[in-house]
Each structure stands twice: as C-alpha cells, then as structure tokens.
Design a protein around this motif. Structure first.
Motif, PDB file in Angstrom:
ATOM      1  N   ARG A 127      -5.574  -5.898  -2.179  1.00 39.60           N
ATOM      2  CA  ARG A 127      -4.434  -5.030  -1.824  1.00 39.60           C
ATOM      3  C   ARG A 127      -4.637  -3.602  -2.292  1.00 39.60           C
ATOM      4  NH1 ARG A 127       0.794  -8.740  -2.803  1.00 39.60           N
ATOM      5  NH2 ARG A 127       0.405  -9.878  -0.885  1.00 39.60           N
ATOM      6  N   TYR A 130      -6.566  -1.199   0.114  1.00 39.02           N
ATOM      7  CA  TYR A 130      -5.986  -0.499   1.268  1.00 39.02           C
ATOM      8  C   TYR A 130      -4.595   0.054   1.011  1.00 39.02           C
ATOM      9  CZ  TYR A 130      -3.323  -4.705   2.627  1.00 39.02           C
ATOM     10  OH  TYR A 130      -2.462  -5.760   2.654  1.00 39.02           O
ATOM     11  N   GLU A 131      -3.952  -0.339  -0.101  1.00 40.68           N
ATOM     12  CA  GLU A 131      -2.638   0.255  -0.380  1.00 40.68           C
ATOM     13  C   GLU A 131      -2.758   1.544  -1.188  1.00 40.68           C
ATOM     14  OE1 GLU A 131       0.264  -3.701  -0.337  1.00 40.68           O
ATOM     15  OE2 GLU A 131      -0.121  -2.670  -2.222  1.00 40.68           O
ATOM     16  N   HIS A 132      -3.723   1.593  -2.106  1.00 35.02           N
ATOM     17  CA  HIS A 132      -3.876   2.810  -2.915  1.00 35.02           C
ATOM     18  C   HIS A 132      -4.431   3.944  -2.046  1.00 35.02           C
ATOM     19  CE1 HIS A 132      -6.653   5.525  -5.113  1.00 35.02           C
ATOM     20  NE2 HIS A 132      -5.607   5.656  -5.893  1.00 35.02           N
ATOM     21  N   ARG A 133      -3.816   5.105  -2.163  1.00 35.45           N
ATOM     22  CA  ARG A 133      -4.360   6.260  -1.452  1.00 35.45           C
ATOM     23  C   ARG A 133      -4.561   7.403  -2.439  1.00 35.45           C
ATOM     24  NH1 ARG A 133      -2.035   7.936   3.117  1.00 35.45           N
ATOM     25  NH2 ARG A 133      -1.514   5.936   3.986  1.00 35.45           N
ATOM     26  N   LEU A 148     -17.775   2.080   2.060  1.00 38.50           N
ATOM     27  CA  LEU A 148     -16.917   1.418   3.044  1.00 38.50           C
ATOM     28  C   LEU A 148     -17.669   1.264   4.372  1.00 38.50           C
ATOM     29  CD1 LEU A 148     -14.019   0.347   3.360  1.00 38.50           C
ATOM     30  CD2 LEU A 148     -13.292   2.649   3.952  1.00 38.50           C
ATOM     31  N   SER A 180     -10.645  -4.128  12.009  1.00 38.81           N
ATOM     32  CA  SER A 180      -9.240  -3.766  11.803  1.00 38.81           C
ATOM     33  C   SER A 180      -8.311  -4.828  12.376  1.00 38.81           C
ATOM     34  CB  SER A 180      -8.940  -2.412  12.462  1.00 38.81           C
ATOM     35  OG  SER A 180      -9.774  -1.412  11.926  1.00 38.81           O
ATOM     36  N   HIS A 183      -8.340  -7.620   9.952  1.00 40.57           N
ATOM     37  CA  HIS A 183      -7.567  -7.174   8.787  1.00 40.57           C
ATOM     38  C   HIS A 183      -6.056  -7.268   9.065  1.00 40.57           C
ATOM     39  CE1 HIS A 183      -6.102  -4.794   5.431  1.00 40.57           C
ATOM     40  NE2 HIS A 183      -5.393  -4.116   6.301  1.00 40.57           N
ATOM     41  N   GLY A 184      -5.635  -6.850  10.257  1.00 38.58           N
ATOM     42  CA  GLY A 184      -4.208  -6.896  10.600  1.00 38.58           C
ATOM     43  C   GLY A 184      -3.654  -8.311  10.554  1.00 38.58           C
ATOM     44  N   LEU A 188      -0.889  -9.058   7.620  1.00 39.47           N
ATOM     45  CA  LEU A 188       0.478  -9.449   7.982  1.00 39.47           C
ATOM     46  C   LEU A 188       0.697 -10.937   7.707  1.00 39.47           C
ATOM     47  CD1 LEU A 188       1.313  -7.470  11.271  1.00 39.47           C
ATOM     48  CD2 LEU A 188       1.627  -6.798   8.899  1.00 39.47           C
ATOM     49  N   GLU A 191       0.883 -11.468   3.712  1.00 40.29           N
ATOM     50  CA  GLU A 191       2.056 -10.830   3.115  1.00 40.29           C
ATOM     51  C   GLU A 191       3.348 -11.344   3.727  1.00 40.29           C
ATOM     52  OE1 GLU A 191       1.672  -6.651   2.896  1.00 40.29           O
ATOM     53  OE2 GLU A 191      -0.300  -6.751   1.955  1.00 40.29           O
TER      54      GLU A 191
ATOM     55  N   ARG B 133       8.872  -3.895   0.628  1.00 40.19           N
ATOM     56  CA  ARG B 133       9.080  -5.337   0.521  1.00 40.19           C
ATOM     57  C   ARG B 133      10.301  -5.600  -0.348  1.00 40.19           C
ATOM     58  NH1 ARG B 133       4.966  -8.543  -0.890  1.00 40.19           N
ATOM     59  NH2 ARG B 133       3.315  -7.508   0.234  1.00 40.19           N
ATOM     60  N   SER B 180      -0.575  -8.611  15.502  1.00 43.14           N
ATOM     61  CA  SER B 180      -1.128  -8.253  14.196  1.00 43.14           C
ATOM     62  C   SER B 180      -2.470  -7.545  14.342  1.00 43.14           C
ATOM     63  CB  SER B 180      -1.314  -9.516  13.337  1.00 43.14           C
ATOM     64  OG  SER B 180      -0.081 -10.178  13.158  1.00 43.14           O
ATOM     65  N   HIS B 183      -1.675  -4.095  15.383  1.00 42.39           N
ATOM     66  CA  HIS B 183      -1.134  -3.404  14.209  1.00 42.39           C
ATOM     67  C   HIS B 183      -2.253  -2.987  13.257  1.00 42.39           C
ATOM     68  CE1 HIS B 183       1.274  -2.486  10.669  1.00 42.39           C
ATOM     69  NE2 HIS B 183       0.452  -3.259  10.002  1.00 42.39           N
ATOM     70  N   GLY B 184      -3.224  -3.875  13.029  1.00 44.11           N
ATOM     71  CA  GLY B 184      -4.336  -3.559  12.123  1.00 44.11           C
ATOM     72  C   GLY B 184      -5.115  -2.340  12.585  1.00 44.11           C
ATOM     73  N   ILE B 185      -5.404  -2.281  13.885  1.00 42.53           N
ATOM     74  CA  ILE B 185      -6.161  -1.138  14.423  1.00 42.53           C
ATOM     75  C   ILE B 185      -5.338   0.143  14.283  1.00 42.53           C
ATOM     76  CG2 ILE B 185      -7.245  -0.167  16.488  1.00 42.53           C
ATOM     77  CD1 ILE B 185      -7.638  -3.106  17.445  1.00 42.53           C
ATOM     78  N   LEU B 188      -4.888   0.972  10.183  1.00 36.71           N
ATOM     79  CA  LEU B 188      -6.100   1.500   9.535  1.00 36.71           C
ATOM     80  C   LEU B 188      -6.550   2.790  10.213  1.00 36.71           C
ATOM     81  CD1 LEU B 188      -8.269  -1.662   8.683  1.00 36.71           C
ATOM     82  CD2 LEU B 188      -6.524  -0.533   7.330  1.00 36.71           C
ATOM     83  N   ARG B 193      -8.086   4.990   6.988  1.00 40.69           N
ATOM     84  CA  ARG B 193      -8.621   4.159   5.917  1.00 40.69           C
ATOM     85  C   ARG B 193     -10.129   4.010   6.038  1.00 40.69           C
ATOM     86  NH1 ARG B 193      -5.687   3.648   1.466  1.00 40.69           N
ATOM     87  NH2 ARG B 193      -3.514   3.422   2.007  1.00 40.69           N
TER      88      ARG B 193
END
Lengths: 229, 229
Positions: A127, A130-133, A148, A180, A183-184, A188, A191, B133, B180, B183-185, B188, B193
């Motif tokens: 997490r 991809y959550e930290h920016r 990456l 991607s 990943h989506g 989703l 989570e 969340r 999903s 959404h991922g594409i 990111l 990202r």
C-alpha cells in the motif's frame, strides 16, 4: 521478509563514519518497515523512528535529506522484493529458447498471480508503494522511477511473443496498461471497495481479464481493431 | 458540477426544524465539496466546515452522526453524478431493441471513456471516492454499497450481449473486474505513478484493454479457456 538491523559484531562499535552512516541508514529503514507493517505508512513520524533507533531526530537528516527520501528508500527495497517475486514467477514457467504464445500466456498469468500474492502477503508495504506520494513540489527520485520501470521488463518478453508485430514503444504502453489493469482488480478487490471478495474470487477476476486480453490481442484478424496505442 | 448552498428565500429564516436541518445538511455538503475541490479530502476538518457554514461544531452532529457520515453523504452525491454521466454515455450509443455485440462493445468503450473523463473533470471528488475509507471498526453504510452496485448495472446489458451464456453471478464478477481494470489504468495513469502520460495515451490504454477483453471474451472457441470466475 525485510532485513532487520544487523547485529554489531562482537559488540565493538563500527569503524569509520561511512560504516556508521550505513548502519544508521539500515536501522532507520528497518524501523520504518516495522512501523509500516504494524500501523501503516500514514503513522510514520521522524521523532518516533529516531526514538526506536535510539538516535537524535537530527541524525536522521545526516543520512536522508528528509522523511520522504527515507520513505522512497524503503519503497525501493519493497520494489526489489516485488521484483524478485516477479522474476521467480516468470522463471517457474519453463521456457527453452524463444517462447511460444502459450508459454507467454502462462508467464503473464504467473506474473499477475504473483502480484496478487505479493499484495496479500505484504499488504502494508504494498500500500505504501502506491499511496505514498512525494510532497508537493518535490519530484520522484530518478533512481526510483528507473527501478519501477525495471519491473515492467518482466512483461516485455511474453508480450513480444503475443504481439510480435507491435512497435517497442507501443508494447511498453501495453505492458503498463496490463499491469495497471491487474493492479486495479487487486487494489479494489483487497480493499473491499466494491464487494467483499475472497482471494480466490479476486484471483479468478485477474486470470479472466489477463486471459481475455491475451486472447483478444492474439486474434490476428482483429489486431487493428484492438490496439489503440 | 456540484450543487451549492441554496439561497434563502427572501431572506426569511426557514420554517420548521426539518427544513432547517435540511438546509444545514445541504450547506455542509456544499462546504465539504468546496474544500475537497480546493484542498483535497484529507484537508477536511469539522471545525473548518462549521466555520465556513456559520454553525457551531456541535450542530454538525445534529445532522450527521460523525464526520465520516458527512463524507459518505458527499461520496453518495459524487456517485450520483458519475451515474448520470455513465447513463449518458451508454444512452449516446444508439440501440433499438436487443443490442448486438458491436453496439455492446461501443457501449463498454463509451462507459470506460466516460469514467476517464469523470476522473479528469472531477479529480478531487473522484479521489475521495476511493481514497477515503470508513474509520476502523465502522462499516460502509448499506445505502452507499447499494448506490455503488447500481453503477455496475450500466455494464450488465452490454456484457450480456457479449457473453450471453455466462451465469448472472459470473457476469457480475466480470463486470466488476472490467470496471476495476479500467479504474487501475485511469488511477495509475492520472496519478503519474508509473510515467507521465497524456490523457490521450491513457485513453488509448483504456480502449486497448477494453477492446482486447471484449475480443477475447467473444472468441467463442476459447471461452472456456478465458473465463475463470
């Protein structure tokens, strides 16, 4: 999973400044990873890390320019871990010489499945990836972007076998799109953003989308209708 | 984009308690949306919202049980907005009577494109949808889950045309997987990202994955090899 603080040899203090800096760096990364695993990356505070490592807050900034740089260093280690798992996944699909589209399909499925398992097994670190920016106004370090990008190298050979006539730059975009998409579904799904799904159900979704994409990309007659890159 | 605070009629105070509560509710939602658009959802503070609306902090809790409930109400409004745009996208692809797989494909492409445009046009509200969340230990409100599920209804008719022999529960899983993936594409891609991509490049990735999936799902001979739900 992630390396902890190296025990000091025979209790003697390390030799020069470089060794001490290296040891502090390692200790800070290990403390950060423990905090992330226990409480999530949002809980990271320089003061807490310094207390855990037993150094002054200011000492952190002898090793990292700021907390973001420390987090990127930790993210780099997580990418290394993910990279090894992806390499193992591809390697486990036997391929002698040039790979057939069947082997390529199994490699893409193995990569997608390895990504899902990594996200399940290392959820808090995944997490953070991809959550930290980076703080506003600061750039993502170039070494991090390179690391990456290196992940996507695992998709290149299988995609070349599946769409051999696609130009290299378009294949790179296709690889990132497929990554991607997976990943989506994983993000989703894990989570529980839409439904509560079992890991098996998420794995089924991932496998279906990867298989459908591969079958669609290989339907030679329709290629021009499919690729819009 | 989002409704603002309704001006009071003729400057007179509203009639009963229900009307006053309704007006406060509307004002709080509008203030929340302005804050999110200007500063992002992480900047939300009950005290700031109360100040902007001109009420006591405690008055918020006469209308919403807690700040999370207020955020979910705002997310519900954002889902309504997204729902209307998705409905428009499907509606714009003319279909008289039962739809052909060609129309269905164009509907799925229109839905994916509408989702990308929504994420671009309403970026801060769209981010709040999936980044916010519920507090640990609290559940997502049932009405919110229902509204989220309703979004997927837009995918149901096109997917039925594309995989007519797939059981309803599997079609639902497939629709969520395809959503999903898109959404991922989008996520990111827009959050840069991986790379910095133009909106046109992201649109190309989305269209390619949707077209490839549809072509793969329609390759009748391979259906059993594709669907793993």
């Amino acid at each position: 999973m992630v390396k902890g603080l190296k025990p000091k040899k025979n209790g003697t203090p390390p030799g020069g400044t470089a060794a001490r800096r290296g040891e502090l760096r390692e200790a800070l990364l290990a403390a950060l990873e423990r905090t992330v695993v226990a409480e999530g990356w949002q809980a990271l505070r320089a003061r807490d890390l310094a207390r855990e490592v037993g150094c002054a807050v200011g000492a952190i900034y002898n090793v990292f320019p700021d907390l973001d740089a420390l987090v990127f260093a930790a993210k780099g280690r997580t990418l290394d871990l993910l990279d090894r798992e992806l390499a193992d996944a591809v390697g486990a699909v036997a391929a002698a010489g040039s790979i057939t589209s069947d082997v390529a399909t199994r490699q893409l499925l193995a990569l997608a499945d390895a990504y899902l398992r990594f996200a399940i097994d290392h959820s808090p670190l995944w997490r953070m990836l991809y959550e930290h920016r980076a703080a506003p106004g600061t750039e993502v370090p170039a070494w991090y972007s390179d690391r990456l990008s290196a992940l996507f190298a695992h998709l290149d050979a299988p995609l070349r076998a599946i769409v051999p006539d696609l130009a290299e730059d378009k294949r790179a975009l296709l690889g990132r799109a497929l990554f991607s998409a997976v990943h989506g579904i994983v993000a989703l799904g894990l989570e529980e953003r839409i439904d509560t799904l079992s890991h098996a159900a998420i794995a089924g979704q991932v496998a279906t989308i990867v298989r459908a994409c591969v079958a669609g990309l290989m339907a030679r007659r329709e290629r021009d209708e499919v690729v819009r890159l």
